[in-house]
Design an enzyme around this catalytic site. Structure first.
Site, mmCIF file in Angstrom:
data_model
loop_
_atom_site.group_PDB
_atom_site.id
_atom_site.type_symbol
_atom_site.label_atom_id
_atom_site.label_comp_id
_atom_site.label_asym_id
_atom_site.label_seq_id
_atom_site.Cartn_x
_atom_site.Cartn_y
_atom_site.Cartn_z
ATOM 1 N N ARG A 1 0.811 -1.222 0.000
ATOM 2 C CA ARG A 1 0.000 0.000 0.000
ATOM 3 C C ARG A 1 0.845 1.273 0.000
ATOM 4 O O ARG A 1 0.331 2.363 -0.231
ATOM 5 C CB ARG A 1 -0.948 -0.019 1.203
ATOM 6 N N ASN A 2 2.161 1.147 0.262
ATOM 7 C CA ASN A 2 3.029 2.323 0.233
ATOM 8 C C ASN A 2 3.096 2.842 -1.207
ATOM 9 O O ASN A 2 3.142 2.066 -2.151
ATOM 10 C CB ASN A 2 4.427 1.975 0.751
ATOM 11 N N HIS A 3 3.121 4.153 -1.360
ATOM 12 C CA HIS A 3 3.037 4.775 -2.680
ATOM 13 C C HIS A 3 4.376 5.006 -3.377
ATOM 14 O O HIS A 3 4.397 5.472 -4.515
ATOM 15 C CB HIS A 3 2.318 6.129 -2.568
#
Length: 169
Positions: free
Chosen positions: A38-40
């Site tokens: 989920r880290n961008h």
């Protein structure tokens, strides 16, 4: 709980050093920079430099970052922290950022991925020539946790566009 950062991802092509604070629990578990799906960060880098989704494989992502002149590391080598929140970090031992910059002098821009990374960099090394002679950018964290100003990927991608500009100079 005591946690430790990873070795830097850097080579002679590196022009931009992206500094996180300390990898989160998901990244530590699988021993990968920005390993939380989920880290961008990966979506941002690919959005800036390739206009496509990130490669699925971690080694392919690392090779992509390197091919763009991007190095990865963390300001913190070791600390005490339960969970993944920067606000829970204590007893910081910093990484030797000035030493890395002396070894890789072509790095001209330091990108701090979030406020904690920036604060720790300046606290420990803001007085050094290695930091003073480079452009230091404080950008919003690529963490999946929304903030009032940065709700998701699109707002963060827009803020991070300055990284592509730095790569072109």
């Amino acid at each position: 709980m005591s946690v430790q950062s990873f070795p830097p991802v850097v080579d002679e092509r590196s022009r931009i050093l992206i500094l996180g604070s300390m990898p989160g629990t998901a990244s530590l578990r699988i021993q990968q920079y920005y390993g939380n799906p989920r880290n961008h960060l990966w979506a941002i880098l690919y959005g800036l430099f390739a206009d496509r989704p990130p490669d699925a494989g971690y080694e392919d992502r690392i090779a992509f970052a390197r091919s763009q002149g991007i190095a990865l590391w963390d300001t913190i080598a070791q600390c005490e922290r339960e969970g993944s929140l920067d606000s829970d970090i204590r007893d910081v031992v910093p990484n030797d950022i000035p030493g890395l910059l002396r070894q890789y002098p072509r790095v001209k821009t330091i990108v701090c991925n979030g406020a904690k990374s920036h604060a720790e960099l300046l606290k420990h090394f803001g007085h050094t020539a290695e930091i003073a002679e480079r452009k230091v950018l404080k950008l919003p964290s690529t963490s999946p946790i929304p903030t009032p100003k940065y709700r998701g990927l699109e707002e963060r991608l827009e803020a991070w566009r300055i990284v592509k500009e730095a790569a072109e100079t």
